[in-house]
Design a protein around this motif. Sequence first.
Motif, PDB file in Angstrom:
ATOM      1  N   ALA A 132     -34.298 -61.302  23.409  1.00  0.00           N
ATOM      2  CA  ALA A 132     -33.169 -61.350  22.483  1.00  0.00           C
ATOM      3  C   ALA A 132     -31.991 -60.611  23.124  1.00  0.00           C
ATOM      4  O   ALA A 132     -30.849 -61.048  23.049  1.00  0.00           O
ATOM      5  CB  ALA A 132     -33.546 -60.720  21.155  1.00  0.00           C
ATOM      6  N   GLY A 133     -32.292 -59.489  23.783  1.00  0.00           N
ATOM      7  CA  GLY A 133     -31.252 -58.659  24.392  1.00  0.00           C
ATOM      8  C   GLY A 133     -30.694 -59.288  25.658  1.00  0.00           C
ATOM      9  O   GLY A 133     -31.383 -60.014  26.373  1.00  0.00           O
ATOM     10  N   ARG A 145     -33.547 -50.654  22.805  1.00  0.00           N
ATOM     11  CA  ARG A 145     -33.625 -50.399  24.242  1.00  0.00           C
ATOM     12  C   ARG A 145     -33.640 -48.878  24.439  1.00  0.00           C
ATOM     13  O   ARG A 145     -32.994 -48.144  23.683  1.00  0.00           O
ATOM     14  CB  ARG A 145     -32.412 -50.971  24.980  1.00  0.00           C
ATOM     15  CG  ARG A 145     -32.434 -52.470  25.184  1.00  0.00           C
ATOM     16  CD  ARG A 145     -33.485 -52.922  26.187  1.00  0.00           C
ATOM     17  NE  ARG A 145     -33.441 -54.363  26.367  1.00  0.00           N
ATOM     18  CZ  ARG A 145     -34.128 -55.250  25.648  1.00  0.00           C
ATOM     19  NH1 ARG A 145     -34.936 -54.838  24.683  1.00  0.00           N
ATOM     20  NH2 ARG A 145     -34.020 -56.531  25.897  1.00  0.00           N
ATOM     21  N   HIS A 188     -43.273 -51.462  25.776  1.00  0.00           N
ATOM     22  CA  HIS A 188     -42.321 -52.568  25.518  1.00  0.00           C
ATOM     23  C   HIS A 188     -43.106 -53.824  25.122  1.00  0.00           C
ATOM     24  O   HIS A 188     -42.998 -54.877  25.777  1.00  0.00           O
ATOM     25  CB  HIS A 188     -41.436 -52.826  26.742  1.00  0.00           C
ATOM     26  CG  HIS A 188     -40.159 -53.568  26.400  1.00  0.00           C
ATOM     27  ND1 HIS A 188     -38.968 -53.353  27.041  1.00  0.00           N
ATOM     28  CD2 HIS A 188     -39.900 -54.518  25.472  1.00  0.00           C
ATOM     29  CE1 HIS A 188     -38.028 -54.146  26.541  1.00  0.00           C
ATOM     30  NE2 HIS A 188     -38.580 -54.869  25.577  1.00  0.00           N
TER      31      HIS A 188
HETATM   32  O1  LIG Z   1     -37.047 -56.737  24.697  1.00  0.00           O
HETATM   33  C1  LIG Z   1     -37.105 -57.806  24.262  1.00  0.00           C
HETATM   34  C2  LIG Z   1     -35.992 -58.600  23.829  1.00  0.00           C
HETATM   35  O2  LIG Z   1     -34.835 -58.262  24.068  1.00  0.00           O
HETATM   36  O3  LIG Z   1     -36.256 -59.652  23.241  1.00  0.00           O
END
Ligand SMILES: O=CC(=O)O
Length: 336
Positions: A95-96, A253, A300
């Motif tokens: 997603a990030g 994060r 993570h």
């Molecule tokens: O870290 C995972 C994401 O950004 O989806």
Amino acid sequence: MAHHQHRHRRRDQKIQNLPQVIVLLPPGCFKFLESGYSHKFHFLKAWESQLPLDQFLSSHAGSVQAMLSSANGPLISAQILRMLPSLRLIVTTSAGLDHVDLLECRRRGIAIANARSVFSEDVADMAVGLLIDVLRKISVGDRYVRRGLWATNGDYPTLGTQLGGKRVGIVGLGSIGLEVAKRLEGFGCIISYNSRKQKTFTPYPFYSDVHELAANSDALVICCELNEQTQHMINKSVMLALGEKGVIVNVGRGAIIDEKEMVHCLIHRDIGGAGLDVFENEPHVPQELFTLDNVVLSPHAATNTLGSTMALYELVVANFDAFFSNKPLPSLVVNN
Ligand SMILES: O=CC(=O)O
């Protein structure tokens, strides 16, 4: 020429005619993607090449238009992008977007597609799990049993803390933050939030200042993205405002929190505990945290479920399919 060599050559030619997708490091469970879609795309796997990365990139420089990247992969820096002058699309399994040089992509006109909200619910589940674990000491109890201490020392001596009635401050009320809020309401928590802008669709109290949110919360759950504005946003003064009983959960994060200060605050009991799925310098986790029972550590892994990995790879493939047939990208986030 021997018959099997013919066959090999035909197969190689067939692969070479497939649309190429460059991958620097395999994203989680890449094997699913590879086994399901190698007949459609030719994955150029940098990590399997004998060549150093820059030579590998330059050997494909003329032809590669699409890249698959992930949050755990290397930074997609301007330098890497410069070695791929034909690149027009990055699909990231995250997603990030903090691992991509967005300015350089904009300058070059490279589009970016992401995981959209495919795993928002999984990440929210993990946030709640970490919070409950810190408060109720599930992992501490697990270690107590495994080490044989229950049998030798007798009943587990430590009291946990109730979740119900806790004031939880959500930092970043996007799709993950909203799912966290929804879940924690069910546990009887009192929700408020901080984000760039007040959301008109929710009645939760809004704090424009994260410091003020911390001062009015028993726990902070970090769900926002990492960018220049949010880097080290959770600094010493925010942690001191949260206070000695306060808990931080981070599923965003690592660098959103000043990690060095957080370690200091945890050791000195300036804050009460932390549940952390992300770190500033992954996969390296500050050693000082390993001995602290008020800290729960996770590698993570908040997005790692079988269901969303499958959904994610369908989305990834839909983006590549659309790109190679000049159709609109299903999860375009940056349209350059
Ligand atoms: O870290 C995972 C994401 O950004 O989806």
